[in-house]
Design a protein around this motif. Structure first.
Motif: not given
Length: 168
Positions: A69-74, A142-154, A101-102
């Motif tokens: 998954p991190l390779a995809g993110i990069l 894993p707790m931070l992932n939803p906030f950083i990757y998606s929940l900030r997204n409009k 940055a996040s």
């Protein structure tokens, strides 16, 4: 922390499934990451709480599972960074750098804890540091992932409002 992890990641999955605007490769990838985070946390956290001293085998196995998954993110980071040069507005560049940055902070937390354990000497190794490292790696990330990757997204916010009938 466990409830925040599971609920946050479930929201991402529900929003992605329920909103046809989110049926894109990026959101498919993010919903899969959310599913993996739920499964990972649900299987590792109880074991960690029962016997944190013998947890290191699962820890290194999870590092190996996290590489895909991190390779995809990069890959997505490279796309974002390459487009920053094309963004002419200061506000657009700020938003792009803020997003990068996040994301990079979570990736650094993910790999930094593993690298710290790997590079630490046996003389300085303590049960307390192992417990702290395990919690950072297996619970906080894993707790931070939803906030950083998606929940900030409009788009995700809009999908969640539709899902819950405008109650958010």
């Amino acid at each position: 922390m466990y409830l925040v992890t599971v609920l946050g990641n479930l929201l991402i999955i529900l929003a992605t499934i329920s909103d046809s605007h989110l049926h894109t490769p990026m959101y498919f990838f993010l919903s899969n990451l959310s599913f993996v985070d739920i499964c990972f946390t649900s299987t590792t956290l109880p074991k960690m709480l029962v016997n944190i001293q013998k947890y290191m085998v699962m820890y290194f196995a999870s590092v190996l599972l996290g590489v895909g998954p991190l390779a995809g993110i990069l890959y997505f980071y490279c796309k974002i960074v390459s487009s920053i040069c094309k963004i002419s507005s200061t506000q657009g560049r700020y938003k792009a750098f803020s997003t990068c940055a996040s994301h990079l902070s979570v990736v650094s937390l993910f790999y930094g804890t593993g690298l710290g354990v790997y590079l630490s000497s046996p003389a300085t190794h303590s049960p307390h540091s192992s417990a702290t490292t395990s919690v950072m790696y297996n619970v906080v990330t894993p707790m931070l992932n939803p906030f950083i990757y998606s929940l900030r997204n409009k788009d995700v916010k809009r999908a969640l409002r539709r899902l819950f009938g405008g109650q958010l």
